[in-house]
Write a protein that holds these residues in place. Sequence first.
Motif, PDB file in Angstrom:
ATOM      1  N   LYS A 144      84.214 -45.876  -6.186  1.00 25.30           N
ATOM      2  CA  LYS A 144      82.892 -45.925  -5.541  1.00 25.30           C
ATOM      3  C   LYS A 144      82.872 -45.041  -4.283  1.00 25.30           C
ATOM      4  CE  LYS A 144      81.029 -48.624  -8.575  1.00 25.30           C
ATOM      5  NZ  LYS A 144      82.051 -48.367  -9.616  1.00 25.30           N
ATOM      6  N   PRO A 145      83.023 -43.731  -4.476  1.00 25.42           N
ATOM      7  CA  PRO A 145      83.035 -42.817  -3.330  1.00 25.42           C
ATOM      8  C   PRO A 145      81.636 -42.637  -2.752  1.00 25.42           C
ATOM      9  CG  PRO A 145      83.031 -41.568  -5.364  1.00 25.42           C
ATOM     10  CD  PRO A 145      83.121 -43.021  -5.760  1.00 25.42           C
ATOM     11  N   THR A 146      81.556 -42.528  -1.445  1.00 30.33           N
ATOM     12  CA  THR A 146      80.263 -42.409  -0.775  1.00 30.33           C
ATOM     13  C   THR A 146      80.090 -41.108   0.004  1.00 30.33           C
ATOM     14  OG1 THR A 146      81.203 -43.669   1.048  1.00 30.33           O
ATOM     15  CG2 THR A 146      79.859 -44.887  -0.541  1.00 30.33           C
ATOM     16  N   ASP A 147      81.181 -40.549   0.522  1.00 32.49           N
ATOM     17  CA  ASP A 147      81.062 -39.371   1.370  1.00 32.49           C
ATOM     18  C   ASP A 147      82.375 -38.605   1.344  1.00 32.49           C
ATOM     19  OD1 ASP A 147      79.820 -37.595   3.031  1.00 32.49           O
ATOM     20  OD2 ASP A 147      79.560 -38.961   4.719  1.00 32.49           O
ATOM     21  N   LEU A 148      82.350 -37.392   1.940  1.00 31.06           N
ATOM     22  CA  LEU A 148      83.544 -36.555   1.924  1.00 31.06           C
ATOM     23  C   LEU A 148      83.432 -35.467   2.968  1.00 31.06           C
ATOM     24  CD1 LEU A 148      83.312 -34.495  -1.429  1.00 31.06           C
ATOM     25  CD2 LEU A 148      81.405 -35.506  -0.257  1.00 31.06           C
ATOM     26  N   ILE A 149      84.593 -34.931   3.373  1.00 31.67           N
ATOM     27  CA  ILE A 149      84.645 -33.891   4.389  1.00 31.67           C
ATOM     28  C   ILE A 149      85.960 -33.144   4.245  1.00 31.67           C
ATOM     29  CG2 ILE A 149      85.763 -35.289   6.175  1.00 31.67           C
ATOM     30  CD1 ILE A 149      83.931 -33.989   8.243  1.00 31.67           C
ATOM     31  N   ILE A 150      85.974 -31.879   4.649  1.00 26.36           N
ATOM     32  CA  ILE A 150      87.215 -31.110   4.698  1.00 26.36           C
ATOM     33  C   ILE A 150      87.599 -30.926   6.164  1.00 26.36           C
ATOM     34  CG2 ILE A 150      88.343 -28.903   4.204  1.00 26.36           C
ATOM     35  CD1 ILE A 150      86.542 -28.634   1.764  1.00 26.36           C
ATOM     36  N   ILE A 151      88.815 -31.365   6.508  1.00 32.17           N
ATOM     37  CA  ILE A 151      89.352 -31.225   7.862  1.00 32.17           C
ATOM     38  C   ILE A 151      90.743 -30.610   7.744  1.00 32.17           C
ATOM     39  CG2 ILE A 151      90.048 -32.414   9.977  1.00 32.17           C
ATOM     40  CD1 ILE A 151      88.126 -34.676   9.251  1.00 32.17           C
TER      41      ILE A 151
END
Length: 296
Positions: free
Chosen positions: A245-252
Amino acid sequence: MKQYIIILLTAMLIASCQEKKQTETRWVHTKTIALADVNPIGIAQGEKGIWLSDGDRNRLVLIDTSGVVLKTIDSLDRPMHIASEGEMLVIPQYGNDEILRFRESEKEIVSTRHSLDAPAGVAIKGAQIAIADFYNNKVHYTENSSDWITFGKEGKADGDFYYPTDVHLTKSNIWVADAYNNRLQVFDKKGNHLKTIGEDQKMNAATGIFVSDTNAYTTDFENDRVLVFDLDGSLRQVLDTDISKPTDLIIIDEVLYVTNYKGKSLSLYTQQEVEISSQEGHDTHNDHHDHEDHED
């Protein structure tokens, strides 16, 4: 004898070509970070860690790269897909229909001159702000924090929304996670529709979005996966290892972080060279296009 040598050399050359391995750079799951008592919804980069919105507990938490909570911002009202720039956080409060600008201990309500109904996501880029207005099926945008434009209405046509959940700003465009139309949409900064992405991928709730110089990423909530598109909309990769149940994501720092709402965790992916079959390499090559017009 000479003919025999030529045949032998030809056979050796063919064998050498067959043994040559094909590789490609792909996102590979490398780690999962368990989060104690945090159901993450949104994610943003902080100066001293990673910010997560925990809407179930009406708070934001700042964690380190091991998942240890360093700081908490309490007394919020269902914070959703957050955004950050430097020390500043912008927090959409789904519960009380407000956008909060937060810096250290200073809090300020962002005035949009529009009546919001469950703001679900925000994006910032300098003075620019974009807001996904969930129940109003609209997106609000300003380039100077004062003069706002609004676009969208409920519907399924290009330019319409059915509960937009998240937004992302690039140099030229506004990208929208059109959650329950199960797609991404791209607009210029006057609100003109440019393209629609992902309608052929059978997504079920495209909740979160992140756009890099080369790819657009979205969380496919009900299908427990992340879809990676190029900027033209061609599917490049599907990520589903240890995603719930993924909701968001980002590359850091070249690491892709995926928030798992149900799993109470972050799934981390890094880019690696992986071996692929000849046929797979041919198919993948067809999906990869060089872009002359990348956005920042």
